[in-house]
Design an enzyme around this catalytic site. Sequence first.
Site, PDB file in Angstrom:
ATOM      1  CG  ASP A 104      -1.813   1.131   1.357  1.00 24.27           C
ATOM      2  OD1 ASP A 104      -2.265   1.644   0.316  1.00 24.27           O
ATOM      3  OD2 ASP A 104      -2.100   1.546   2.502  1.00 24.27           O
ATOM      4  CG  ASP A 150      -2.176   7.401   0.344  1.00 24.54           C
ATOM      5  OD1 ASP A 150      -1.152   7.978  -0.045  1.00 24.54           O
ATOM      6  OD2 ASP A 150      -3.244   7.394  -0.302  1.00 24.54           O
TER       7      ASP A 150
END
Lengths: 171, 171
Positions: free
Chosen positions: B7, B9
């Site tokens: 991922d 953020d």
Amino acid sequence: MRTIAVDMDGVLADVLALFLDLDARDFGRRKTLEEIEGVPELQAFARIHEYLHTDGFFRNPSVIADSQDVLYRLNQSYNVYIVSAATEYPKSLTDKQAWLNEHFPFITWQQIVFCGSKQIIRADLMIDDHLKNLDFFPGETYLFHAPHNAQLEAPRHRRVRSWREIATLLL
Amino acid sequence: MRTIAVDMDGVLADVLALFLDLDARDFGRRKTLEEIEGVPELQAFARIHEYLHTDGFFRNPSVIADSQDVLYRLNQSYNVYIVSAATEYPKSLTDKQAWLNEHFPFITWQQIVFCGSKQIIRADLMIDDHLKNLDFFPGETYLFHAPHNAQLEAPRHRRVRSWREIATLLL
């Protein structure tokens, strides 16, 4: 519910028509489909890289026949994702999403995937016009017919020639 | 070679620091990490939607500690993909790719995925700070620790607190 990964360029977006237009502008004559049958896009259109990197290119294609209607209906009974190899052209990303929003408003942002390699995609069926995407996909595969893939041997993939044909197979 | 979906953020990009800065600007006081521990981001930062829709927001985060070094090394021995739920913020797409190119230049465009739902992702391991992404993933899962997930029960996922810890587990 089965999951379908649908390619964008050459399957929903008629980039071939744009290539033919731009190639005619640059070289003074519009090539016929017969002429480019079986010819890889890179050979058929000498300036294709320039076209693909032009601002706004991906905002402009027209929609491939029957794709709106058939995809709308598929979206009722399948998990539909639009999966586009777009990160090679970073400036295209926002244009591609705006194009989808305009022509396929029933496709939500949750259903859009912009990637590089499609080897990361998990789905049951992939519809694509490029063997480089289908060959690594472990599920069912439809090769969407295009001049550039017309003469490729692809026995593992089912060749489909139109969205009407896809409707017949899936609806 | 195993495939890892990482991922962006909250795992590579320190969006939390930006939220804290903007929240302090708007409400006159910088919240402490203790104060927001266990609080969903939507509650912790009243104007978070506005921040996320601000032009340039995703071009600015600093890099989470040790992520560059550890990801560089993971990239030698795993198929690494950066998978970001970005299509909710269409204007962020180009910024996010530019941010990756600046801070993680060894990640090629082939390794970047911008999507909505991560249910379409096929990989062996997913590293993410949100249960909504990990819970539907059939492979191994690392929950990257963050204040917003600190008090969630997630027995199926291994909680990791830093990139150093990820290095210890995977390298």
